[in-house]
Design a protein around this motif. Sequence first.
Motif, PDB file in Angstrom:
ATOM      1  N   ASN A  75       0.816  -1.212   0.000  1.00 53.59           N
ATOM      2  CA  ASN A  75       0.000   0.000   0.000  1.00 53.59           C
ATOM      3  C   ASN A  75       0.849   1.260   0.000  1.00 53.59           C
ATOM      4  O   ASN A  75       0.539   2.243  -0.688  1.00 53.59           O
TER       5      ASN A  75
ATOM      6  N   GLY B 276       2.302   1.800  -3.331  1.00 56.72           N
ATOM      7  CA  GLY B 276       1.233   2.247  -4.217  1.00 56.72           C
ATOM      8  C   GLY B 276       0.990   3.743  -4.109  1.00 56.72           C
ATOM      9  O   GLY B 276       0.813   4.435  -5.125  1.00 56.72           O
ATOM     10  N   LYS B 277       0.998   4.267  -2.893  1.00 56.62           N
ATOM     11  CA  LYS B 277       0.821   5.707  -2.692  1.00 56.62           C
ATOM     12  C   LYS B 277       1.970   6.491  -3.321  1.00 56.62           C
ATOM     13  O   LYS B 277       1.760   7.518  -3.975  1.00 56.62           O
ATOM     14  N   CYS B 278       3.177   5.994  -3.124  1.00 55.84           N
ATOM     15  CA  CYS B 278       4.340   6.681  -3.686  1.00 55.84           C
ATOM     16  C   CYS B 278       4.353   6.590  -5.210  1.00 55.84           C
ATOM     17  O   CYS B 278       4.781   7.525  -5.887  1.00 55.84           O
ATOM     18  N   ARG B 279       3.878   5.476  -5.737  1.00 54.15           N
ATOM     19  CA  ARG B 279       3.812   5.315  -7.193  1.00 54.15           C
ATOM     20  C   ARG B 279       2.929   6.398  -7.817  1.00 54.15           C
ATOM     21  O   ARG B 279       3.240   6.947  -8.877  1.00 54.15           O
ATOM     22  N   LYS B 280       1.809   6.709  -7.148  1.00 56.21           N
ATOM     23  CA  LYS B 280       0.917   7.751  -7.645  1.00 56.21           C
ATOM     24  C   LYS B 280       1.602   9.115  -7.635  1.00 56.21           C
ATOM     25  O   LYS B 280       1.424   9.924  -8.540  1.00 56.21           O
ATOM     26  N   VAL B 281       2.406   9.372  -6.594  1.00 51.34           N
ATOM     27  CA  VAL B 281       3.147  10.629  -6.510  1.00 51.34           C
ATOM     28  C   VAL B 281       4.148  10.722  -7.650  1.00 51.34           C
ATOM     29  O   VAL B 281       4.278  11.749  -8.316  1.00 51.34           O
TER      30      VAL B 281
ATOM     31  N   GLU C 145       4.120   9.079 -10.552  1.00 48.70           N
ATOM     32  CA  GLU C 145       3.453   9.145 -11.859  1.00 48.70           C
ATOM     33  C   GLU C 145       2.823  10.502 -12.122  1.00 48.70           C
ATOM     34  O   GLU C 145       2.723  10.943 -13.260  1.00 48.70           O
ATOM     35  N   SER C 146       2.412  11.196 -11.054  1.00 50.33           N
ATOM     36  CA  SER C 146       1.792  12.506 -11.232  1.00 50.33           C
ATOM     37  C   SER C 146       2.808  13.633 -11.217  1.00 50.33           C
ATOM     38  O   SER C 146       2.454  14.799 -11.418  1.00 50.33           O
ATOM     39  N   SER C 147       4.067  13.268 -10.937  1.00 52.57           N
ATOM     40  CA  SER C 147       5.164  14.247 -10.864  1.00 52.57           C
ATOM     41  C   SER C 147       4.898  15.313  -9.812  1.00 52.57           C
ATOM     42  O   SER C 147       5.325  16.461  -9.933  1.00 52.57           O
ATOM     43  N   THR C 148       4.155  14.929  -8.779  1.00 57.28           N
ATOM     44  CA  THR C 148       3.865  15.857  -7.695  1.00 57.28           C
ATOM     45  C   THR C 148       4.937  15.726  -6.620  1.00 57.28           C
ATOM     46  O   THR C 148       5.180  14.630  -6.129  1.00 57.28           O
TER      47      THR C 148
ATOM     48  N   SER D 208       6.866  15.688  -3.066  1.00 59.90           N
ATOM     49  CA  SER D 208       6.420  15.295  -1.733  1.00 59.90           C
ATOM     50  C   SER D 208       6.016  16.531  -0.939  1.00 59.90           C
ATOM     51  O   SER D 208       6.672  17.571  -1.012  1.00 59.90           O
TER      52      SER D 208
END
Length: 257
Positions: A110, A113-118, A120-123, A125
Amino acid sequence: MIKAVIVEDESLIARELENKIGLVAPDVQVIDVLPSLKTAKKWFMQNAEPDLLFMDIQLSDGVSFELFDHFQLSCPVIFTTAYDEYAIRAFRVNGVDYLLKPVDMEELKNAIGKCRKVIESSTPSSFQIKDLMQVLQHPQSPGSLYKEKFIVSIRNNWIPVQTKDIACFTRDNLNYLYTFTGDKYILDYATLEEVEELLDPKIFYRANRQSIIHTDSIQSVKPHENQKLTITLKAPLKMEVDISREKAPAFKKWFDR
């Protein structure tokens, strides 16, 4: 492929974490394992930051947060910790992912998964490392963070037991607390996980699924050839508590402070 770096001073824990990452996230490639703060500083001077960082908080030569004083790191970070509830509370406030040792596979999946979204969105931290350090070094109102006493029922009477007087908590069908004087009381909590959340992790340690022990209740620790540990509690309890091979390094770090 997501490139990751592990900062962890316990080689066994680092190796197991790398194996678990490979099982739950095949798209994450661990490109290096850094065993100390000094090694990590040198690595980041010579290499571009990875896509993802796994960082132990307490290293043998310092605190991993020091890296953020020297380098402007923007990649997402998953912190690992053996006991520091102050850190956990700060992570929750600032939205930083964290894992308690030994690392649970589902929690690891999990968190990645959260970090993957970050990624992929180039957002970048969003956590503020200086605020996190402030909470760690100067926790506010510690009395309000942890439970000061537990109420137990004896013959229809409510009796307060001060947390400082509790040697250990155990699970055996029901949950119990034992005082340093050897008194035993039934706890009105469904799980030890609930109890653990109320305790100061600098003083109490979750030894295994059945036991939480007070640091001052420990008489001796016996290591075994299979790397497991057996803790003997002080009289009048003289209770033996086992620590698994996986938790042994984390326990040693907690106990040797």
